[in-house]
Design a protein around this motif. Structure first.
Motif, PDB file in Angstrom:
ATOM      1  N   LEU A  41      29.387  56.618 -31.665  1.00 49.49           N
ATOM      2  CA  LEU A  41      27.986  56.251 -32.958  1.00 49.49           C
ATOM      3  C   LEU A  41      28.150  55.021 -33.635  1.00 49.49           C
ATOM      4  CD1 LEU A  41      25.589  57.430 -34.291  1.00 49.49           C
ATOM      5  CD2 LEU A  41      27.162  58.758 -35.774  1.00 49.49           C
ATOM      6  N   HIS A  42      29.805  54.509 -33.373  1.00 52.72           N
ATOM      7  CA  HIS A  42      30.020  53.806 -33.948  1.00 52.72           C
ATOM      8  C   HIS A  42      29.067  52.535 -33.286  1.00 52.72           C
ATOM      9  CE1 HIS A  42      32.736  50.171 -34.524  1.00 52.72           C
ATOM     10  NE2 HIS A  42      32.983  50.289 -33.430  1.00 52.72           N
ATOM     11  N   ASN A  43      29.384  52.601 -31.518  1.00 54.36           N
ATOM     12  CA  ASN A  43      29.468  51.561 -30.339  1.00 54.36           C
ATOM     13  C   ASN A  43      28.169  51.734 -30.691  1.00 54.36           C
ATOM     14  OD1 ASN A  43      31.769  51.030 -30.196  1.00 54.36           O
ATOM     15  ND2 ASN A  43      32.038  52.649 -28.096  1.00 54.36           N
ATOM     16  N   ALA A  44      27.788  53.170 -30.535  1.00 54.96           N
ATOM     17  CA  ALA A  44      25.629  52.862 -30.749  1.00 54.96           C
ATOM     18  C   ALA A  44      24.552  52.016 -31.722  1.00 54.96           C
ATOM     19  CB  ALA A  44      25.190  54.202 -30.365  1.00 54.96           C
ATOM     20  N   ILE A  45      25.755  52.063 -33.303  1.00 56.40           N
ATOM     21  CA  ILE A  45      24.652  51.710 -34.075  1.00 56.40           C
ATOM     22  C   ILE A  45      25.650  49.748 -34.229  1.00 56.40           C
ATOM     23  CG2 ILE A  45      25.356  51.176 -36.990  1.00 56.40           C
ATOM     24  CD1 ILE A  45      26.456  54.198 -37.208  1.00 56.40           C
ATOM     25  N   THR A  46      25.711  49.085 -33.742  1.00 59.88           N
ATOM     26  CA  THR A  46      26.360  48.534 -33.683  1.00 59.88           C
ATOM     27  C   THR A  46      26.142  47.312 -32.368  1.00 59.88           C
ATOM     28  OG1 THR A  46      28.545  48.536 -32.014  1.00 59.88           O
ATOM     29  CG2 THR A  46      29.036  48.592 -34.565  1.00 59.88           C
ATOM     30  N   GLN A  47      26.037  48.025 -31.116  1.00 52.52           N
ATOM     31  CA  GLN A  47      24.811  47.646 -30.473  1.00 52.52           C
ATOM     32  C   GLN A  47      23.021  48.132 -30.884  1.00 52.52           C
ATOM     33  OE1 GLN A  47      25.016  50.162 -26.513  1.00 52.52           O
ATOM     34  NE2 GLN A  47      27.282  49.156 -27.006  1.00 52.52           N
ATOM     35  N   ALA A  48      22.568  48.425 -31.807  1.00 49.10           N
ATOM     36  CA  ALA A  48      21.189  49.203 -32.322  1.00 49.10           C
ATOM     37  C   ALA A  48      21.106  47.192 -33.493  1.00 49.10           C
ATOM     38  CB  ALA A  48      20.938  49.907 -32.746  1.00 49.10           C
ATOM     39  N   PHE A  49      22.341  46.915 -34.133  1.00 49.94           N
ATOM     40  CA  PHE A  49      22.463  45.769 -35.064  1.00 49.94           C
ATOM     41  C   PHE A  49      22.437  44.966 -34.607  1.00 49.94           C
ATOM     42  CE2 PHE A  49      21.961  49.709 -38.028  1.00 49.94           C
ATOM     43  CZ  PHE A  49      20.732  49.395 -38.644  1.00 49.94           C
ATOM     44  N   GLY A  50      22.877  44.753 -33.681  1.00 48.50           N
ATOM     45  CA  GLY A  50      23.171  43.719 -32.774  1.00 48.50           C
ATOM     46  C   GLY A  50      24.717  42.764 -33.023  1.00 48.50           C
ATOM     47  N   PHE A  51      25.503  44.105 -33.434  1.00 51.40           N
ATOM     48  CA  PHE A  51      27.227  42.998 -33.768  1.00 51.40           C
ATOM     49  C   PHE A  51      27.778  43.006 -32.655  1.00 51.40           C
ATOM     50  CE2 PHE A  51      25.880  45.593 -37.371  1.00 51.40           C
ATOM     51  CZ  PHE A  51      25.694  43.844 -37.803  1.00 51.40           C
ATOM     52  N   LEU A  52      28.536  42.612 -32.268  1.00 58.34           N
ATOM     53  CA  LEU A  52      30.092  42.304 -31.332  1.00 58.34           C
ATOM     54  C   LEU A  52      30.452  43.721 -31.225  1.00 58.34           C
ATOM     55  CD1 LEU A  52      31.447  38.727 -31.576  1.00 58.34           C
ATOM     56  CD2 LEU A  52      29.411  39.603 -30.024  1.00 58.34           C
ATOM     57  N   GLY A  53      30.904  44.584 -32.548  1.00 58.72           N
ATOM     58  CA  GLY A  53      30.846  45.635 -31.933  1.00 58.72           C
ATOM     59  C   GLY A  53      33.126  45.309 -32.496  1.00 58.72           C
ATOM     60  N   ASN A  54      33.728  44.143 -32.365  1.00 61.68           N
ATOM     61  CA  ASN A  54      35.007  43.971 -32.606  1.00 61.68           C
ATOM     62  C   ASN A  54      35.921  44.120 -33.734  1.00 61.68           C
ATOM     63  OD1 ASN A  54      33.485  42.112 -33.114  1.00 61.68           O
ATOM     64  ND2 ASN A  54      34.669  40.606 -31.790  1.00 61.68           N
ATOM     65  N   GLU A  55      34.676  44.283 -34.602  1.00 58.39           N
ATOM     66  CA  GLU A  55      35.221  44.376 -35.892  1.00 58.39           C
ATOM     67  C   GLU A  55      35.842  46.146 -36.546  1.00 58.39           C
ATOM     68  OE1 GLU A  55      36.164  41.960 -37.179  1.00 58.39           O
ATOM     69  OE2 GLU A  55      35.108  39.839 -36.278  1.00 58.39           O
ATOM     70  N   MET A  56      36.874  45.589 -37.090  1.00 59.18           N
ATOM     71  CA  MET A  56      37.407  47.219 -37.643  1.00 59.18           C
ATOM     72  C   MET A  56      36.313  47.983 -38.464  1.00 59.18           C
ATOM     73  SD  MET A  56      39.588  48.974 -38.017  1.00 59.18           S
ATOM     74  CE  MET A  56      40.194  51.197 -39.025  1.00 59.18           C
ATOM     75  N   ALA A  57      36.267  48.870 -38.528  1.00 60.99           N
ATOM     76  CA  ALA A  57      35.279  50.146 -39.312  1.00 60.99           C
ATOM     77  C   ALA A  57      35.019  51.333 -39.831  1.00 60.99           C
ATOM     78  CB  ALA A  57      33.743  49.820 -38.364  1.00 60.99           C
ATOM     79  N   SER A  58      34.566  52.034 -40.272  1.00 64.11           N
ATOM     80  CA  SER A  58      34.650  53.635 -40.860  1.00 64.11           C
ATOM     81  C   SER A  58      33.456  54.293 -41.156  1.00 64.11           C
ATOM     82  CB  SER A  58      36.101  53.611 -42.478  1.00 64.11           C
ATOM     83  OG  SER A  58      37.308  53.091 -41.305  1.00 64.11           O
ATOM     84  N   PHE A  59      33.450  55.366 -40.615  1.00 64.55           N
ATOM     85  CA  PHE A  59      32.884  56.032 -41.360  1.00 64.55           C
ATOM     86  C   PHE A  59      33.196  57.292 -42.486  1.00 64.55           C
ATOM     87  CE2 PHE A  59      30.657  56.212 -37.517  1.00 64.55           C
ATOM     88  CZ  PHE A  59      29.998  56.203 -36.986  1.00 64.55           C
ATOM     89  N   TYR A  60      32.208  57.384 -43.572  1.00 61.68           N
ATOM     90  CA  TYR A  60      33.011  57.626 -44.800  1.00 61.68           C
ATOM     91  C   TYR A  60      32.275  59.220 -45.123  1.00 61.68           C
ATOM     92  CZ  TYR A  60      35.729  53.871 -45.613  1.00 61.68           C
ATOM     93  OH  TYR A  60      36.375  52.847 -45.900  1.00 61.68           O
ATOM     94  N   THR A  61      32.750  59.919 -45.216  1.00 53.97           N
ATOM     95  CA  THR A  61      31.613  61.404 -45.445  1.00 53.97           C
ATOM     96  C   THR A  61      31.303  61.298 -46.423  1.00 53.97           C
ATOM     97  OG1 THR A  61      33.786  62.913 -45.235  1.00 53.97           O
ATOM     98  CG2 THR A  61      33.466  62.746 -44.036  1.00 53.97           C
ATOM     99  N   CYS A  62      30.665  62.152 -47.175  1.00 50.07           N
ATOM    100  CA  CYS A  62      29.892  62.228 -48.426  1.00 50.07           C
ATOM    101  C   CYS A  62      28.588  63.413 -48.373  1.00 50.07           C
ATOM    102  CB  CYS A  62      29.058  61.054 -47.994  1.00 50.07           C
ATOM    103  SG  CYS A  62      27.168  60.333 -47.977  1.00 50.07           S
TER     104      CYS A  62
END
Length: 165
Positions: A30-51
């Motif tokens: 999902l992280h990879n799909a989001i970065t691709q959909a928004f045009g990011f390289l995907g090489n930065e730190m990332a986190s999901f947070y439940t809410c």
């Protein structure tokens, strides 16, 4: 089953992407799909947070464990999407690049049958242009009736021993 998910950039303008992804994919997928959909390289730190329903942040699901001692942080590649995103808890917060703080609201919109011959993840719809730099965040506390500015007008009332050190 296929999850249809809307990802909204936390910005004043409407900027969002709708994607389809298999429920059995990992949170890293999902992280990879989001970065691709928004045009990011995907090489930065990332986190999901439940809410919760009001988008109040809870548990972190990190891309990597950055602690030296091996903490209890849950990792994206170890967790399936269907374990976190459900009809009862359809919302996540996603933060990409902790220096820039690109922040997204992720919400499950629908669950549908998988279509034969279709590849997933898939960007269904794209709306708005991603700005060159992330929207500025205002980190403000909730309003509080307690007036911190006027609480210590008289230090003598604190009952400190003047020769305490």
């Amino acid at each position: 089953m296929i999850y249809k998910i809307r990802i909204i950039l936390d910005a004043e303008e409407d900027i969002f992407r709708d994607i389809e992804i298999e429920e059995s994919n990992s949170m890293e997928d999902l992280h990879n799909a989001i970065t691709q959909a928004f045009g990011f390289l995907g090489n930065e730190m990332a986190s999901f947070y439940t809410c919760d329903e009001e988008w109040k942040q809870d548990e972190e699901i990190a891309l990597f464990d950055m602690s030296e001692s091996g903490s209890d942080v849950r990792l994206m590649n170890e967790i399936l999407l269907q374990e976190i995103v459900t009809e009862h808890s359809p919302k996540l917060i996603y933060v990409y690049d902790f220096l820039s703080m690109w922040t997204f609201f992720v919400e499950l919109a629908d669950i549908v049958e998988k279509e034969d011959g279709k590849s997933y993840p898939n960007t269904l719809f794209s709306f708005g242009e991603v700005p060159d730099s992330p929207p500025e965040k205002k980190f403000e506390a909730d309003e509080n009736e307690f007036d911190f500015d006027n609480t210590l007008d008289n230090y003598e009332d604190l009952d400190f021993d003047e020769n305490w050190n």
